[in-house]
Design an enzyme around this catalytic site. Structure first.
Site, PDB file in Angstrom:
ATOM      1  N   HIS A  66       0.833  -1.209   0.000  1.00 45.48           N
ATOM      2  CA  HIS A  66       0.000   0.000   0.000  1.00 45.48           C
ATOM      3  C   HIS A  66       0.870   1.264   0.000  1.00 45.48           C
ATOM      4  O   HIS A  66       0.719   2.147  -0.846  1.00 45.48           O
ATOM      5  CB  HIS A  66      -0.914  -0.017   1.235  1.00 45.48           C
ATOM      6  CG  HIS A  66      -1.757   1.212   1.405  1.00 45.48           C
ATOM      7  ND1 HIS A  66      -3.100   1.232   1.093  1.00 45.48           N
ATOM      8  CD2 HIS A  66      -1.460   2.460   1.859  1.00 45.48           C
ATOM      9  CE1 HIS A  66      -3.581   2.449   1.333  1.00 45.48           C
ATOM     10  NE2 HIS A  66      -2.606   3.206   1.814  1.00 45.48           N
ATOM     11  N   GLU A  67       1.807   1.322   0.945  1.00 48.32           N
ATOM     12  CA  GLU A  67       2.654   2.522   1.055  1.00 48.32           C
ATOM     13  C   GLU A  67       3.560   2.671  -0.168  1.00 48.32           C
ATOM     14  O   GLU A  67       3.841   3.783  -0.611  1.00 48.32           O
ATOM     15  CB  GLU A  67       3.490   2.483   2.344  1.00 48.32           C
ATOM     16  CG  GLU A  67       2.674   2.492   3.638  1.00 48.32           C
ATOM     17  CD  GLU A  67       1.695   3.664   3.759  1.00 48.32           C
ATOM     18  OE1 GLU A  67       1.954   4.732   3.153  1.00 48.32           O
ATOM     19  OE2 GLU A  67       0.663   3.511   4.437  1.00 48.32           O
ATOM     20  N   HIS A 113       1.873   4.625  -2.869  1.00 48.47           N
ATOM     21  CA  HIS A 113       2.030   6.082  -2.723  1.00 48.47           C
ATOM     22  C   HIS A 113       3.389   6.523  -3.254  1.00 48.47           C
ATOM     23  O   HIS A 113       3.511   7.540  -3.944  1.00 48.47           O
ATOM     24  CB  HIS A 113       1.944   6.482  -1.240  1.00 48.47           C
ATOM     25  CG  HIS A 113       0.562   6.490  -0.677  1.00 48.47           C
ATOM     26  ND1 HIS A 113      -0.485   7.168  -1.260  1.00 48.47           N
ATOM     27  CD2 HIS A 113       0.048   5.926   0.452  1.00 48.47           C
ATOM     28  CE1 HIS A 113      -1.581   7.009  -0.525  1.00 48.47           C
ATOM     29  NE2 HIS A 113      -1.287   6.256   0.513  1.00 48.47           N
ATOM     30  N   HIS A 136       3.559   6.677  -6.964  1.00 55.27           N
ATOM     31  CA  HIS A 136       2.813   7.862  -7.426  1.00 55.27           C
ATOM     32  C   HIS A 136       3.728   9.091  -7.342  1.00 55.27           C
ATOM     33  O   HIS A 136       3.789   9.913  -8.263  1.00 55.27           O
ATOM     34  CB  HIS A 136       1.570   8.045  -6.544  1.00 55.27           C
ATOM     35  CG  HIS A 136       0.525   8.947  -7.127  1.00 55.27           C
ATOM     36  ND1 HIS A 136      -0.614   9.297  -6.442  1.00 55.27           N
ATOM     37  CD2 HIS A 136       0.452   9.586  -8.322  1.00 55.27           C
ATOM     38  CE1 HIS A 136      -1.341  10.104  -7.199  1.00 55.27           C
ATOM     39  NE2 HIS A 136      -0.720  10.296  -8.343  1.00 55.27           N
TER      40      HIS A 136
END
Length: 681
Positions: free
Chosen positions: A464-465, A468, A471
């Site tokens: 999940h992290e 980020h 991105h």
């Protein structure tokens, strides 16, 4: 070209490498400051960095005001934003994560000072006029490329929501309110984590050992949600969530101040102000989304609560009423019983090094990107177990850096998050300013000689992290104001949640999950069981998220509130969630997301809906599809916040999703996989 100071990412996280790094003092070469910023070799350096940024910003303000309207105006504004953000963003991380209190304190002070300057700049009439002249001149404005025009409009929006159109007295009031809100947010956030104390004689002797003793008092620092003893969970819930007058008054003042500011600058409510520019666009759409989702979930949630109640009756026949402190525990018991997913069975397959190699392999196949560990200089990192990763594209070269602060330590927050330390942008000399981010996790240190082993939940959080982080690396915009994750909140979580779908796909997991001792691959049925187990009581879990989101909308809706925040909590909990409110508790005083996600808590659900649609339509058939990976980069990651979020979603899905599509995507994720069900039966 691959630098000679880089090494394979997986080996940087194995036990032997970590020990060697610790023996070397964690770094090499000449001394520098945090993140390679020379001034930050000591806490006093924050003052120096701050003074430098403020001096630079003064010059840029003068330049902006004297430059004729054109693209150059937008570039100067972005440079101004960058000069302040380079200190403020870095300080935002240091103030919560640095082990040295003096560094944390200096960073906190820098954040506050730069925040105050930003609020003043947002009400600087002359500065605003230079931008207004640009946007008012139709010939000049229409000649701007779409990204430049959007960035100019976003800067103008910052002026407008700060009350630039008001008279001088009201503008001053807006600045004062913003500064007060900043202080209240910090105070409230600290209060959400503080433990509560209780006289130890109040609790039965046989459960006291569960809490930290302090003389005649016991300290309750959390909900003990995983404890098998119902009485311990009940005591923790009632004590930790007991109302606190000081924290209550902070929350009430924060909500009232936000509302006053929103109305002062021309919005009906704070929610209307906060939702400008998001995918949802306004509170009415959010309300519609949450109501429709709640309707679709209600029967499933009821069934989940019935299953939990039966399990509670079986384990505790004396007291079978399902209470809020039971939900997390009994849903976990049901998952474990039905699918035999003891984390201990999975951990040996998820060593940290193997998981990092898995991410590396996935990014390489999907996006042509590799992760390499890079040696750090002395003073560059704040803890010897931090690792620095270089993110390298196969043809474009070095894209940026990720600092991995993965391990638990005293005074480090127990939360997984991504921090932008420096945004990417095209500099005046034509070079690209590389983005720098930190990924912060709370992994346990490995036992001597063994690698760090992750539970399935920890592995999913890592993915999940890292979503980020990618991105941030691939949102290579011309302007740092919209770089990477600097985009509307309800879009910012899409790339990270999408990575969870990859983390739960056997084809992806099979590439890296190997038993650290035997090298055996994780069996397919174990991955299937793990994925299906997450659907057990998932409707009730989602309904709980809907409750939090609805509560957040009411708190930031029409003021004055019709009732106290606690009465609103009670009413909303019983109406939307379904489990009874517990007298004398005030869960909202622990709702830390009210600070960073005020009026935007719904974002997690809406982002999950988009991620679900992207996964099913674009990656479910082949999670390594390079053409689809490139489309994902081109349509969704590359723009950062430089394009309207709904247009990015349309570009990826080739259609414009409705509220009903969002709801259907979330609900269809709750359906069990028939093949796994039959196999396990």
């Amino acid at each position: 070209a691959v630098s000679t100071s880089w090494c394979p990412v997986g080996s940087a996280f194995d036990a032997k490498q970590q020990r060697q790094q610790a023996l070397r003092g964690g770094a090499a070469g000449r001394e520098t400051g945090l993140f390679g910023v020379p001034e930050l070799s000591c806490p006093e350096g924050f003052q120096e960095a701050q003074d430098k940024a403020l001096q630079e910003s003064e010059q840029l303000v003068q330049k902006a005001c004297s430059t004729p309207p054109g693209p150059e105006t937008v570039r100067i504004f972005d440079q101004l934003s960058d000069s302040l953000c380079r200190v403020a963003d870095l300080a935002d991380f240091v103030k919560v994560a640095h082990p040295d209190f003096a560094f944390r304190e200096a960073a906190e002070e820098a954040c506050r000072n730069i925040g105050t300057v930003v609020e003043k700049l947002n009400t600087d009439v002359e500065l605003c006029q230079s931008l207004r002249r640009l946007l008012a001149d139709e010939n000049v404005a229409s000649s701007l490329d779409p990204e430049t025009r959007r960035v100019a409009e976003l800067f103008m929006f910052d002026f407008e929501i700060s009350g630039i159109h008001l008279d001088e007295e009201k503008r001053k009031k807006a600045v004062d309110l913003n500064v007060r809100i900043l202080d209240l947010c910090n105070e409230f956030l600290i209060g959400t984590h503080l433990p509560n104390k209780i006289d130890k004689h109040v609790l039965p002797e046989h459960i006291r050992y569960n809490f930290i003793a302090e003389g005649n008092y016991l300290q309750v620092a959390g909900l003990h949600a995983d404890c098998p003893d119902d009485l311990v969970r009940e005591a923790a819930y009632k004590i930790f969530l007991h109302s606190n007058a000081q924290q209550l008054s902070r929350l009430e003042e924060l909500l009232a101040s936000r509302n006053s500011l929103a109305q002062l600058v021309g919005y009906d409510t704070f929610a209307h102000r906060a939702l400008q520019g998001t995918m949802a666009k306004n509170p009415e759409t959010v309300r519609q989304f949450l109501e429709k989702l709640s309707d679709q979930l209600s029967k499933r949630t009821q069934k989940d609560f019935e299953m939990m109640t039966k399990m509670k009756m079986k384990l505790n026949p004396q007291n079978s009423t399902l209470m809020p402190w039971d939900h997390p525990y009994y849903s976990g018991v049901l998952r474990a019983e039905r699918y035999n997913i003891d984390p201990g069975l999975y951990c040996p397959f998820f060593s940290l090094g193997a998981c990092m190699e898995g991410l590396n392999s996935l990014f390489s196949q999907l996006l042509g990107i590799s992760l390499y560990a890079e040696q750090t200089k002395r003073g560059e990192i704040w803890s010897e177990d931090v690792r620095k990763l270089a993110v390298v594209h196969e043809t474009e070269g070095l894209l940026g850096y990720i600092y991995c602060d993965f391990f638990q330590r005293p005074d480090k927050p127990h939360q997984d998050c991504h921090f932008t330390v420096r945004g990417g942008r095209l500099k005046e000399n034509g070079e690209y300013q590389l983005p720098v981010v930190v990924l912060m996790l709370s992994l346990p240190h490995s036992a001597r000689g063994a690698p760090t082993l992750l539970s399935p939940g920890m592995m999913e959080n890592l993915f999940h992290e890292m979503g980020h982080a990618m991105h941030s690396m691939l949102g290579r915009t011309r302007y740092q104001h919209v770089t990477g994750t600097r985009c509307p909140t309800d879009f910012a979580e899409v790339p990270s949640i999408l990575m969870e779908y990859f983390a739960n796909d056997y084809r992806v997991v099979n590439q890296f999950a190997r038993h650290y001792k035997t090298g055996q691959a994780l069996p397919k049925n174990m991955v299937s069981r793990l994925c299906e187990s997450k659907k057990v009581c998932a409707a009730a879990d989602m309904q709980l998220q809907v409750f939090y989101a609805v509560l957040d909308q009411i708190y930031h809706g029409k003021h004055p509130l019709k009732k106290s925040t606690t009465e609103i909590l009670k009413e909303t909990q019983e109406k939307v969630y379904g489990l009874p409110y517990v007298p004398n508790t005030a869960w909202q005083l622990r709702f830390s997301h009210l600070v960073g996600y005020g009026a935007k808590y719904y974002s997690y659900l809406m982002s999950r809906a988009v991620a679900s649609m992207v996964w099913k339509q674009c990656f479910a058939q082949n999670p390594f599809d390079r053409a689809m990976g490139e489309r994902y980069r081109r349509e969704m990651l590359a723009h950062g916040g430089g394009k309207e979020p709904i247009l990015m979603v349309q570009g990826m899905l080739q259609k414009s999703p409705s509220v009903e599509d969002f709801v259907d995507a979330l609900v269809s994720d709750l359906d069990h996989d028939f093949e796994t069900f039959i196999m396990d039966s």
